[in-house]
Design a protein around this motif. Structure first.
Motif, PDB file in Angstrom:
ATOM      1  N   GLY A  53     -13.361  -0.267 -11.238  1.00  0.00           N
ATOM      2  CA  GLY A  53     -14.227   0.673 -10.526  1.00  0.00           C
ATOM      3  C   GLY A  53     -14.236   2.055 -11.160  1.00  0.00           C
ATOM      4  O   GLY A  53     -15.292   2.674 -11.330  1.00  0.00           O
ATOM      5  N   ASP A  54     -13.068   2.551 -11.515  1.00  0.00           N
ATOM      6  CA  ASP A  54     -12.986   3.874 -12.145  1.00  0.00           C
ATOM      7  C   ASP A  54     -13.660   3.892 -13.512  1.00  0.00           C
ATOM      8  O   ASP A  54     -14.370   4.841 -13.856  1.00  0.00           O
ATOM      9  N   LEU A  55     -13.458   2.836 -14.304  1.00  0.00           N
ATOM     10  CA  LEU A  55     -14.110   2.783 -15.620  1.00  0.00           C
ATOM     11  C   LEU A  55     -15.623   2.671 -15.491  1.00  0.00           C
ATOM     12  O   LEU A  55     -16.362   3.252 -16.285  1.00  0.00           O
ATOM     13  N   SER A  56     -16.088   1.923 -14.505  1.00  0.00           N
ATOM     14  CA  SER A  56     -17.532   1.794 -14.296  1.00  0.00           C
ATOM     15  C   SER A  56     -18.155   3.152 -13.983  1.00  0.00           C
ATOM     16  O   SER A  56     -19.244   3.479 -14.462  1.00  0.00           O
ATOM     17  N   GLN A  57     -17.491   3.943 -13.173  1.00  0.00           N
ATOM     18  CA  GLN A  57     -18.006   5.274 -12.843  1.00  0.00           C
ATOM     19  C   GLN A  57     -17.996   6.198 -14.059  1.00  0.00           C
ATOM     20  O   GLN A  57     -18.931   6.952 -14.283  1.00  0.00           O
ATOM     21  N   LEU A  59     -17.937   5.377 -17.332  1.00  0.00           N
ATOM     22  CA  LEU A  59     -18.731   4.914 -18.471  1.00  0.00           C
ATOM     23  C   LEU A  59     -20.197   4.686 -18.117  1.00  0.00           C
ATOM     24  O   LEU A  59     -21.011   4.406 -18.993  1.00  0.00           O
ATOM     25  N   TYR A  60     -20.559   4.785 -16.841  1.00  0.00           N
ATOM     26  CA  TYR A  60     -21.927   4.568 -16.354  1.00  0.00           C
ATOM     27  C   TYR A  60     -22.461   3.196 -16.730  1.00  0.00           C
ATOM     28  O   TYR A  60     -23.629   3.031 -17.047  1.00  0.00           O
ATOM     29  N   ARG A  61     -21.606   2.197 -16.724  1.00  0.00           N
ATOM     30  CA  ARG A  61     -22.018   0.809 -16.924  1.00  0.00           C
ATOM     31  C   ARG A  61     -20.999  -0.095 -16.258  1.00  0.00           C
ATOM     32  O   ARG A  61     -19.889   0.313 -15.973  1.00  0.00           O
ATOM     33  N   GLU A  62     -21.422  -1.343 -16.015  1.00  0.00           N
ATOM     34  CA  GLU A  62     -20.563  -2.292 -15.312  1.00  0.00           C
ATOM     35  C   GLU A  62     -19.376  -2.714 -16.191  1.00  0.00           C
ATOM     36  O   GLU A  62     -19.554  -3.082 -17.352  1.00  0.00           O
TER      37      GLU A  62
END
Length: 81
Positions: A53-57, A59-62
């Motif tokens: 979840g933190d990486l998705s936020q 990096l702006y990608r899933e």
């Protein structure tokens, strides 16, 4: 003040077989095993969702993580996928 080897052996053996020493040893081993189980089995599923979840936020990608392995005794962490 020289000690006899048999006296030292006898005192050491008495210390080891003392009930209080056994109780302390059992508690210490139990705590180390509980620490390993907690970090090795319980933490990876919790961390997988949080990290993804933190990486998705950021990096702006899933982002998906297939597997996280933690070894608390060797202090290693492995992420796959």
């Amino acid at each position: 003040m020289a000690f006899n080897a048999t006296q030292l052996f006898s005192r050491g053996r008495d210390f080891i077989v003392h009930p209080r020493t056994r109780r302390i040893a059992i508690w210490t081993v139990s705590i180390v095993v509980a620490f390993g189980v907690l970090l090795g089995l319980v933490a990876p599923p919790l961390l997988r969702g949080k990290i993804a979840g933190d990486l998705s936020q950021k990096l702006y990608r899933e982002v998906t993580i297939e597997q996280i392995r933690l070894n608390p005794y060797a202090m290693t962490a492995t992420m796959r996928g």
